[in-house]
Design a protein around this motif. Structure first.
Motif, PDB file in Angstrom:
ATOM      1  N   LEU A  16       0.817  -1.215   0.000  1.00 45.11           N
ATOM      2  CA  LEU A  16       0.000   0.000   0.000  1.00 45.11           C
ATOM      3  C   LEU A  16       0.850   1.265   0.000  1.00 45.11           C
ATOM      4  CD1 LEU A  16      -2.826  -1.061   2.473  1.00 45.11           C
ATOM      5  CD2 LEU A  16      -2.938  -0.904  -0.014  1.00 45.11           C
ATOM      6  N   ILE A  17       2.102   1.146   0.399  1.00 44.11           N
ATOM      7  CA  ILE A  17       3.011   2.294   0.359  1.00 44.11           C
ATOM      8  C   ILE A  17       3.132   2.807  -1.073  1.00 44.11           C
ATOM      9  CG2 ILE A  17       5.419   2.990   0.690  1.00 44.11           C
ATOM     10  CD1 ILE A  17       5.524   0.988   3.025  1.00 44.11           C
ATOM     11  N   GLY A  18       3.008   1.917  -2.019  1.00 47.86           N
ATOM     12  CA  GLY A  18       3.132   2.299  -3.419  1.00 47.86           C
ATOM     13  C   GLY A  18       2.083   3.293  -3.873  1.00 47.86           C
ATOM     14  N   LEU A  19       0.964   3.356  -3.168  1.00 45.36           N
ATOM     15  CA  LEU A  19      -0.068   4.325  -3.535  1.00 45.36           C
ATOM     16  C   LEU A  19       0.418   5.757  -3.359  1.00 45.36           C
ATOM     17  CD1 LEU A  19      -3.216   2.604  -2.013  1.00 45.36           C
ATOM     18  CD2 LEU A  19      -2.512   2.683  -4.404  1.00 45.36           C
ATOM     19  N   ALA A  20       1.442   5.958  -2.554  1.00 46.49           N
ATOM     20  CA  ALA A  20       2.008   7.293  -2.388  1.00 46.49           C
ATOM     21  C   ALA A  20       2.593   7.801  -3.701  1.00 46.49           C
ATOM     22  CB  ALA A  20       3.091   7.281  -1.310  1.00 46.49           C
ATOM     23  N   LEU A  40      12.549   5.073 -12.111  1.00 45.85           N
ATOM     24  CA  LEU A  40      11.948   4.106 -13.022  1.00 45.85           C
ATOM     25  C   LEU A  40      11.617   2.795 -12.323  1.00 45.85           C
ATOM     26  CD1 LEU A  40      13.976   4.677 -16.294  1.00 45.85           C
ATOM     27  CD2 LEU A  40      11.603   5.294 -15.826  1.00 45.85           C
ATOM     28  N   LEU A  41      12.210   2.556 -11.151  1.00 44.83           N
ATOM     29  CA  LEU A  41      11.874   1.353 -10.384  1.00 44.83           C
ATOM     30  C   LEU A  41      10.414   1.368  -9.952  1.00 44.83           C
ATOM     31  CD1 LEU A  41      14.931   0.699  -8.059  1.00 44.83           C
ATOM     32  CD2 LEU A  41      14.073  -0.756  -9.875  1.00 44.83           C
ATOM     33  N   GLY A  42       9.776   2.511 -10.023  1.00 48.10           N
ATOM     34  CA  GLY A  42       8.356   2.585  -9.707  1.00 48.10           C
ATOM     35  C   GLY A  42       7.529   1.652 -10.576  1.00 48.10           C
ATOM     36  N   LEU A  43       8.026   1.342 -11.768  1.00 46.70           N
ATOM     37  CA  LEU A  43       7.321   0.417 -12.649  1.00 46.70           C
ATOM     38  C   LEU A  43       7.306  -1.006 -12.092  1.00 46.70           C
ATOM     39  CD1 LEU A  43       8.633   1.732 -16.073  1.00 46.70           C
ATOM     40  CD2 LEU A  43       6.402   2.153 -15.021  1.00 46.70           C
ATOM     41  N   VAL A  44       8.293  -1.329 -11.251  1.00 47.98           N
ATOM     42  CA  VAL A  44       8.336  -2.661 -10.624  1.00 47.98           C
ATOM     43  C   VAL A  44       7.110  -2.844  -9.722  1.00 47.98           C
ATOM     44  CG1 VAL A  44       9.682  -4.139  -9.069  1.00 47.98           C
ATOM     45  CG2 VAL A  44      10.838  -2.744 -10.759  1.00 47.98           C
ATOM     46  N   GLY A  45       6.546  -1.740  -9.275  1.00 48.20           N
ATOM     47  CA  GLY A  45       5.371  -1.817  -8.416  1.00 48.20           C
ATOM     48  C   GLY A  45       4.203  -2.544  -9.044  1.00 48.20           C
ATOM     49  N   LEU A  46       4.179  -2.626 -10.366  1.00 47.76           N
ATOM     50  CA  LEU A  46       3.090  -3.343 -11.036  1.00 47.76           C
ATOM     51  C   LEU A  46       3.122  -4.840 -10.739  1.00 47.76           C
ATOM     52  CD1 LEU A  46       3.104  -1.487 -14.453  1.00 47.76           C
ATOM     53  CD2 LEU A  46       1.481  -1.233 -12.576  1.00 47.76           C
ATOM     54  N   GLY A  61       4.468  -3.982  -4.556  1.00 50.28           N
ATOM     55  CA  GLY A  61       3.735  -2.769  -4.916  1.00 50.28           C
ATOM     56  C   GLY A  61       4.316  -1.519  -4.285  1.00 50.28           C
ATOM     57  N   ALA A  62       5.088  -1.694  -3.220  1.00 47.83           N
ATOM     58  CA  ALA A  62       5.724  -0.547  -2.563  1.00 47.83           C
ATOM     59  C   ALA A  62       6.693   0.167  -3.495  1.00 47.83           C
ATOM     60  CB  ALA A  62       6.454  -0.997  -1.300  1.00 47.83           C
ATOM     61  N   ALA A  63       7.145  -0.511  -4.525  1.00 44.72           N
ATOM     62  CA  ALA A  63       8.060   0.121  -5.482  1.00 44.72           C
ATOM     63  C   ALA A  63       7.383   1.271  -6.216  1.00 44.72           C
ATOM     64  CB  ALA A  63       8.582  -0.908  -6.478  1.00 44.72           C
ATOM     65  N   GLY A  64       6.076   1.318  -6.202  1.00 42.49           N
ATOM     66  CA  GLY A  64       5.368   2.419  -6.843  1.00 42.49           C
ATOM     67  C   GLY A  64       5.725   3.769  -6.249  1.00 42.49           C
ATOM     68  N   SER A  65       6.113   3.773  -4.988  1.00 43.50           N
ATOM     69  CA  SER A  65       6.491   5.042  -4.362  1.00 43.50           C
ATOM     70  C   SER A  65       7.903   5.473  -4.749  1.00 43.50           C
ATOM     71  CB  SER A  65       6.363   4.947  -2.841  1.00 43.50           C
ATOM     72  OG  SER A  65       7.315   4.063  -2.321  1.00 43.50           O
ATOM     73  N   MET A  66       8.634   4.614  -5.441  1.00 43.21           N
ATOM     74  CA  MET A  66       9.985   4.990  -5.893  1.00 43.21           C
ATOM     75  C   MET A  66       9.925   6.142  -6.886  1.00 43.21           C
ATOM     76  SD  MET A  66      12.100   3.078  -4.297  1.00 43.21           S
ATOM     77  CE  MET A  66      13.619   2.707  -5.103  1.00 43.21           C
ATOM     78  N   SER A  67       8.762   6.401  -7.459  1.00 44.91           N
ATOM     79  CA  SER A  67       8.635   7.523  -8.387  1.00 44.91           C
ATOM     80  C   SER A  67       8.811   8.855  -7.663  1.00 44.91           C
ATOM     81  CB  SER A  67       7.286   7.476  -9.094  1.00 44.91           C
ATOM     82  OG  SER A  67       6.235   7.621  -8.161  1.00 44.91           O
ATOM     83  N   LEU A  68       8.806   8.831  -6.332  1.00 50.12           N
ATOM     84  CA  LEU A  68       9.003  10.044  -5.536  1.00 50.12           C
ATOM     85  C   LEU A  68      10.445  10.204  -5.062  1.00 50.12           C
ATOM     86  CD1 LEU A  68       5.774   9.796  -3.380  1.00 50.12           C
ATOM     87  CD2 LEU A  68       6.171  11.250  -5.368  1.00 50.12           C
ATOM     88  N   TRP A  69      11.335   9.353  -5.541  1.00 49.38           N
ATOM     89  CA  TRP A  69      12.734   9.375  -5.114  1.00 49.38           C
ATOM     90  C   TRP A  69      13.347  10.736  -5.419  1.00 49.38           C
ATOM     91  CZ3 TRP A  69      15.399   6.117  -2.208  1.00 49.38           C
ATOM     92  CH2 TRP A  69      16.776   6.276  -2.152  1.00 49.38           C
ATOM     93  N   LEU A  76       7.411  14.044   0.669  1.00 49.52           N
ATOM     94  CA  LEU A  76       7.227  13.068  -0.402  1.00 49.52           C
ATOM     95  C   LEU A  76       8.493  12.262  -0.648  1.00 49.52           C
ATOM     96  CD1 LEU A  76       5.096  15.144  -2.933  1.00 49.52           C
ATOM     97  CD2 LEU A  76       4.336  13.396  -1.321  1.00 49.52           C
ATOM     98  N   ALA A  77       9.653  12.858  -0.411  1.00 47.54           N
ATOM     99  CA  ALA A  77      10.913  12.133  -0.588  1.00 47.54           C
ATOM    100  C   ALA A  77      11.023  10.975   0.403  1.00 47.54           C
ATOM    101  CB  ALA A  77      12.091  13.088  -0.430  1.00 47.54           C
ATOM    102  N   ILE A  78      10.460  11.140   1.590  1.00 48.31           N
ATOM    103  CA  ILE A  78      10.469  10.046   2.580  1.00 48.31           C
ATOM    104  C   ILE A  78       9.692   8.850   2.049  1.00 48.31           C
ATOM    105  CG2 ILE A  78       9.605   9.353   4.852  1.00 48.31           C
ATOM    106  CD1 ILE A  78      10.342  12.178   5.823  1.00 48.31           C
ATOM    107  N   TRP A  79       8.546   9.095   1.398  1.00 48.22           N
ATOM    108  CA  TRP A  79       7.769   7.996   0.827  1.00 48.22           C
ATOM    109  C   TRP A  79       8.563   7.282  -0.255  1.00 48.22           C
ATOM    110  CZ3 TRP A  79       3.754   5.923   3.047  1.00 48.22           C
ATOM    111  CH2 TRP A  79       3.010   6.680   3.923  1.00 48.22           C
TER     112      TRP A  79
END
Length: 99
Positions: A16-20, A40-46, A61-69, A76-79
């Motif tokens: 659910l962290i990936g929803l961030a 780009l690792l945010g795509l791994v969240g799929l 799915g937590a990898a979805g929040s990597m788009s905020l790196w 947002l950087a913490i997420w």
């Protein structure tokens, strides 16, 4: 039932962290900021969608929040840093393949 199987449903909730990562749609990371490759690792969240069928894999799915790196907003950087928890889901995916 071993400890790994007992933790699997809770590991799926980590996804659910990936929803961030959706916050990045409203406030995208500035183009000049470093870290575009890791974002780009945010795509791994799929892969986290596999959690509906494989227990524990939903944590990817937590990898979805990597788009905020490296986001300019520190909150947002913490997420984005929490996105590294996707490795828990990858461990469950590897265990599933080894069974």
């Amino acid at each position: 039932m071993n400890m790994i199987d007992a933790f699997a449903p809770w590991a799926g909730l980590i996804g659910l962290i990936g929803l961030a990562g959706f916050a990045g749609l409203r406030q995208p990371v500035a183009k000049g900021r470093a870290g575009a490759g890791i974002r780009l690792l945010g795509l791994v969240g799929l892969i986290g969608l596999a959690g509906f069928w494989l227990p524990g894999v939903g944590a990817t799915g937590a990898a979805g929040s990597m788009s905020l790196w490296n986001h300019q907003n520190p909150r947002l950087a913490i997420w984005g840093k929490l996105g590294w928890l996707f490795l828990i889901g990858l461990a469950y995916l590897v265990l599933w393949f080894l069974r």
